[in-house]
Design a protein around this motif. Structure first.
Motif, short mmCIF file in Angstrom:
data_model
loop_
_atom_site.label_atom_id
_atom_site.label_comp_id
_atom_site.label_asym_id
_atom_site.label_seq_id
_atom_site.Cartn_x
_atom_site.Cartn_y
_atom_site.Cartn_z
N THR A 35 13.97 1.28 3.71
CA THR A 35 13.46 0.38 2.93
C THR A 35 13.67 -0.82 3.00
N ALA A 36 14.99 -1.36 3.47
CA ALA A 36 15.32 -2.79 3.28
C ALA A 36 14.59 -3.12 4.62
N LYS A 37 14.64 -2.42 5.72
CA LYS A 37 14.26 -2.98 6.99
C LYS A 37 12.65 -3.13 6.93
N PHE A 38 11.92 -2.16 6.65
CA PHE A 38 10.57 -2.07 6.64
C PHE A 38 9.63 -2.24 5.60
N SER A 39 10.07 -1.93 4.35
CA SER A 39 9.40 -2.15 3.20
C SER A 39 9.62 -3.64 2.69
N ILE A 40 10.87 -3.97 2.34
CA ILE A 40 11.16 -5.35 2.00
C ILE A 40 11.29 -6.35 2.92
N ARG A 41 11.65 -5.86 4.03
CA ARG A 41 12.04 -6.68 5.35
C ARG A 41 13.20 -7.75 4.82
N ILE A 66 5.31 -3.71 14.72
CA ILE A 66 4.55 -3.55 13.70
C ILE A 66 4.05 -5.05 13.13
N GLU A 67 5.13 -6.03 12.99
CA GLU A 67 5.00 -7.35 12.69
C GLU A 67 3.81 -7.91 13.57
N SER A 68 3.77 -7.70 14.81
CA SER A 68 2.95 -8.21 15.83
C SER A 68 1.59 -7.57 15.30
N ARG A 69 1.61 -6.21 15.26
CA ARG A 69 0.15 -5.58 14.84
C ARG A 69 -0.30 -6.13 13.59
N ILE A 77 1.42 -2.48 7.29
CA ILE A 77 1.93 -1.12 7.84
C ILE A 77 3.03 -0.56 7.07
N GLN A 78 3.19 0.44 6.59
CA GLN A 78 4.08 1.21 5.81
C GLN A 78 4.95 1.96 6.66
N VAL A 79 6.19 2.18 6.64
CA VAL A 79 7.08 3.17 7.22
C VAL A 79 7.67 4.14 6.16
N THR A 80 7.67 5.39 6.26
CA THR A 80 8.36 6.12 5.35
C THR A 80 8.96 7.28 6.23
#
Length: 135
Positions: A35-41, A66-69, A77-80
């Motif tokens: 969550t910290a890495k991909f959702s709230i960055r 993901i950030e580039s895309r 883009i969401q990661v779960t």
């Protein structure tokens, strides 16, 4: 005065509970790291869930992709996590899981599922120490 003090104490307890990382189990630590890495960055928050000598370069590479895309397409883009399998042994654990990487497309969401293995250690709470993309 007592009402004011009580309100301040309630706020402090609620704030402390909301900001203190929960590292009680390997699965909870991994979920909070993802969550910290991909959702709230939030790199600082993500670091609360990692070992000091962590090898997470493949996770960093995925986030970079993901950030580039997202920059190219303007689509978030969401990661779960899905289908966690936890094997725990004293102060270490291995979690095999799917990371579902999803983006809104037209009338729906396109999801690509990647199989990952995460290694965790219990160092004053569970921390993510390694990550390997399996597929």
């Amino acid at each position: 005065m007592a009402v004011c003090l009580g309100g301040g104490l309630t706020f402090y307890v609620a704030y402390d509970k909301a900001t203190t990382p929960e590292r009680g189990t390997p699965a909870v630590s991994l979920q909070q790291y993802i969550t910290a890495k991909f959702s709230i960055r939030d790199k600082t928050r993500a670091k609360l869930f990692t070992c000091g000598d962590a090898n997470l370069s493949q996770v960093d590479d995925l986030l970079g992709t993901i950030e580039s895309r997202e920059s190219e397409t303007g689509v978030g883009i969401q990661v779960t996590l899905r289908d966690l399998s936890v094997v725990e042994s004293s102060n270490s654990a291995t979690i095999n899981t799917n990371l579902d990487v999803g983006a809104a497309q037209g009338n729906g969401t396109t999801v690509v599922s990647q199989r990952w293995e995460f290694g965790l250690r219990d160092v004053n709470g569970w921390r993510v120490c390694s990550a390997t993309r399996l597929s």
